[in-house]
Design a protein around this motif. Sequence first.
Motif, PDB file in Angstrom:
ATOM      1  N   VAL A  73      -9.223 -32.224  25.373  1.00 23.55           N
ATOM      2  CA  VAL A  73      -7.960 -31.545  25.056  1.00 23.55           C
ATOM      3  C   VAL A  73      -7.244 -32.298  23.932  1.00 23.55           C
ATOM      4  O   VAL A  73      -6.800 -31.696  22.951  1.00 23.55           O
ATOM      5  N   ASP A  74      -7.150 -33.611  24.079  1.00 20.34           N
ATOM      6  CA  ASP A  74      -6.483 -34.416  23.046  1.00 20.34           C
ATOM      7  C   ASP A  74      -7.172 -34.244  21.693  1.00 20.34           C
ATOM      8  O   ASP A  74      -6.512 -34.064  20.672  1.00 20.34           O
ATOM      9  N   ARG A  75      -8.491 -34.303  21.702  1.00 25.01           N
ATOM     10  CA  ARG A  75      -9.246 -34.188  20.459  1.00 25.01           C
ATOM     11  C   ARG A  75      -9.061 -32.802  19.832  1.00 25.01           C
ATOM     12  O   ARG A  75      -8.832 -32.677  18.639  1.00 25.01           O
ATOM     13  N   ARG A  76      -9.149 -31.769  20.652  1.00 26.27           N
ATOM     14  CA  ARG A  76      -9.034 -30.393  20.139  1.00 26.27           C
ATOM     15  C   ARG A  76      -7.627 -30.127  19.584  1.00 26.27           C
ATOM     16  O   ARG A  76      -7.481 -29.517  18.527  1.00 26.27           O
ATOM     17  N   MET A  77      -6.609 -30.588  20.290  1.00 23.29           N
ATOM     18  CA  MET A  77      -5.246 -30.386  19.793  1.00 23.29           C
ATOM     19  C   MET A  77      -5.029 -31.163  18.498  1.00 23.29           C
ATOM     20  O   MET A  77      -4.373 -30.670  17.583  1.00 23.29           O
ATOM     21  N   SER A  78      -5.603 -32.350  18.377  1.00 21.69           N
ATOM     22  CA  SER A  78      -5.492 -33.119  17.128  1.00 21.69           C
ATOM     23  C   SER A  78      -6.161 -32.378  15.978  1.00 21.69           C
ATOM     24  O   SER A  78      -5.639 -32.354  14.862  1.00 21.69           O
ATOM     25  N   GLU A  79      -7.331 -31.775  16.260  1.00 18.78           N
ATOM     26  CA  GLU A  79      -8.024 -31.007  15.225  1.00 18.78           C
ATOM     27  C   GLU A  79      -7.165 -29.834  14.755  1.00 18.78           C
ATOM     28  O   GLU A  79      -7.014 -29.606  13.554  1.00 18.78           O
ATOM     29  N   ILE A  80      -6.628 -29.091  15.704  1.00 21.11           N
ATOM     30  CA  ILE A  80      -5.849 -27.901  15.357  1.00 21.11           C
ATOM     31  C   ILE A  80      -4.556 -28.275  14.645  1.00 21.11           C
ATOM     32  O   ILE A  80      -4.206 -27.703  13.611  1.00 21.11           O
ATOM     33  N   LEU A  81      -3.847 -29.257  15.176  1.00 20.63           N
ATOM     34  CA  LEU A  81      -2.567 -29.636  14.572  1.00 20.63           C
ATOM     35  C   LEU A  81      -2.739 -30.446  13.296  1.00 20.63           C
ATOM     36  O   LEU A  81      -1.817 -30.528  12.484  1.00 20.63           O
ATOM     37  N   GLY A  82      -3.924 -31.052  13.122  1.00 21.66           N
ATOM     38  CA  GLY A  82      -4.161 -31.886  11.951  1.00 21.66           C
ATOM     39  C   GLY A  82      -4.652 -31.128  10.728  1.00 21.66           C
ATOM     40  O   GLY A  82      -4.786 -31.710   9.649  1.00 21.66           O
ATOM     41  N   ILE A  94      -3.833 -19.793  18.959  1.00 19.10           N
ATOM     42  CA  ILE A  94      -3.927 -20.046  20.402  1.00 19.10           C
ATOM     43  C   ILE A  94      -5.286 -19.608  20.932  1.00 19.10           C
ATOM     44  O   ILE A  94      -5.878 -20.266  21.793  1.00 19.10           O
ATOM     45  N   PHE A  95      -5.820 -18.520  20.397  1.00 22.65           N
ATOM     46  CA  PHE A  95      -7.109 -18.013  20.862  1.00 22.65           C
ATOM     47  C   PHE A  95      -8.243 -18.974  20.526  1.00 22.65           C
ATOM     48  O   PHE A  95      -9.249 -19.027  21.229  1.00 22.65           O
ATOM     49  N   GLU A  96      -8.089 -19.741  19.457  1.00 24.13           N
ATOM     50  CA  GLU A  96      -9.103 -20.727  19.080  1.00 24.13           C
ATOM     51  C   GLU A  96      -9.250 -21.824  20.139  1.00 24.13           C
ATOM     52  O   GLU A  96     -10.326 -22.385  20.310  1.00 24.13           O
ATOM     53  N   VAL A  97      -8.159 -22.143  20.813  1.00 25.27           N
ATOM     54  CA  VAL A  97      -8.180 -23.214  21.803  1.00 25.27           C
ATOM     55  C   VAL A  97      -9.134 -22.872  22.947  1.00 25.27           C
ATOM     56  O   VAL A  97      -9.767 -23.747  23.525  1.00 25.27           O
ATOM     57  N   PHE A  98      -9.254 -21.590  23.243  1.00 21.02           N
ATOM     58  CA  PHE A  98     -10.071 -21.151  24.364  1.00 21.02           C
ATOM     59  C   PHE A  98     -11.473 -20.756  23.924  1.00 21.02           C
ATOM     60  O   PHE A  98     -12.065 -19.819  24.442  1.00 21.02           O
ATOM     61  N   ASP A  99     -12.008 -21.490  22.988  1.00 24.26           N
ATOM     62  CA  ASP A  99     -13.348 -21.240  22.477  1.00 24.26           C
ATOM     63  C   ASP A  99     -14.056 -22.579  22.361  1.00 24.26           C
ATOM     64  O   ASP A  99     -13.444 -23.573  22.002  1.00 24.26           O
ATOM     65  N   GLY A 100     -15.320 -22.623  22.692  1.00 20.87           N
ATOM     66  CA  GLY A 100     -16.098 -23.833  22.510  1.00 20.87           C
ATOM     67  C   GLY A 100     -16.170 -24.706  23.746  1.00 20.87           C
ATOM     68  O   GLY A 100     -15.821 -24.287  24.852  1.00 20.87           O
ATOM     69  N   PRO A 101     -16.616 -25.937  23.558  1.00 19.40           N
ATOM     70  CA  PRO A 101     -16.892 -26.820  24.692  1.00 19.40           C
ATOM     71  C   PRO A 101     -15.680 -27.161  25.555  1.00 19.40           C
ATOM     72  O   PRO A 101     -15.815 -27.359  26.752  1.00 19.40           O
ATOM     73  N   LEU A 102     -14.504 -27.229  24.958  1.00 18.64           N
ATOM     74  CA  LEU A 102     -13.311 -27.525  25.759  1.00 18.64           C
ATOM     75  C   LEU A 102     -13.141 -26.472  26.833  1.00 18.64           C
ATOM     76  O   LEU A 102     -12.986 -26.780  28.009  1.00 18.64           O
ATOM     77  N   PHE A 103     -13.176 -25.225  26.431  1.00 18.79           N
ATOM     78  CA  PHE A 103     -12.983 -24.167  27.411  1.00 18.79           C
ATOM     79  C   PHE A 103     -14.137 -24.131  28.406  1.00 18.79           C
ATOM     80  O   PHE A 103     -13.916 -23.980  29.610  1.00 18.79           O
ATOM     81  N   ASP A 104     -15.372 -24.273  27.925  1.00 19.42           N
ATOM     82  CA  ASP A 104     -16.527 -24.224  28.825  1.00 19.42           C
ATOM     83  C   ASP A 104     -16.447 -25.314  29.888  1.00 19.42           C
ATOM     84  O   ASP A 104     -16.691 -25.061  31.073  1.00 19.42           O
TER      85      ASP A 104
END
Length: 191
Positions: A73-82, A94-104
Amino acid sequence: MRDEAAAPRTQAQRTAATRAKVLDATITSLVELGYAKTTTQEVNRRAEVSRGALLHHFPTRESLVVAAVGHLVDRRMSEILGRPRTGDEDISVIFEVFDGPLFDAALELWVAARTDEHLRQAMVPLEQKVSDALITGSAELFGPRYSPAQIALSIELARGLAVSRILRSPDDDRALVDELLTVWKAMVADA
């Protein structure tokens, strides 16, 4: 003069590196094998660390998997906000957050937590962290453009679409998400 790259790592650096290896191995195992087969032994094998090192950082499987998803979660939010900002960011982020390994990985834990009380108790603070990160990140990205209710409903919509994605082909999923996102953006804009 000593080369900085050749300087020995500090204990804190070695600890952080070991922890990162274990957390990354846990996420990979959750995504590839699911929660039931993500054992501490499997993570130990994948991370290639000593059993003692793994248990020192994460004494239980619950603490291990919850920390791994929190790490992601920390890594994904850093990617999106960075990312460089264009000023055109909209609710689709927001829809991007629920895609990929984080969501899985998170989905694996949600399903298992339904019947595993220890995991459920460990997941509650993680889910609060995820919610807080999404709300804070959205506020940072969008400013006052969307209301808290619009953001919360967008999160729930994105999560629901991500769950139902499991039963759709990638092409069907992309088409459905694109169509529903277009409708949702129009509804949010008109509100």
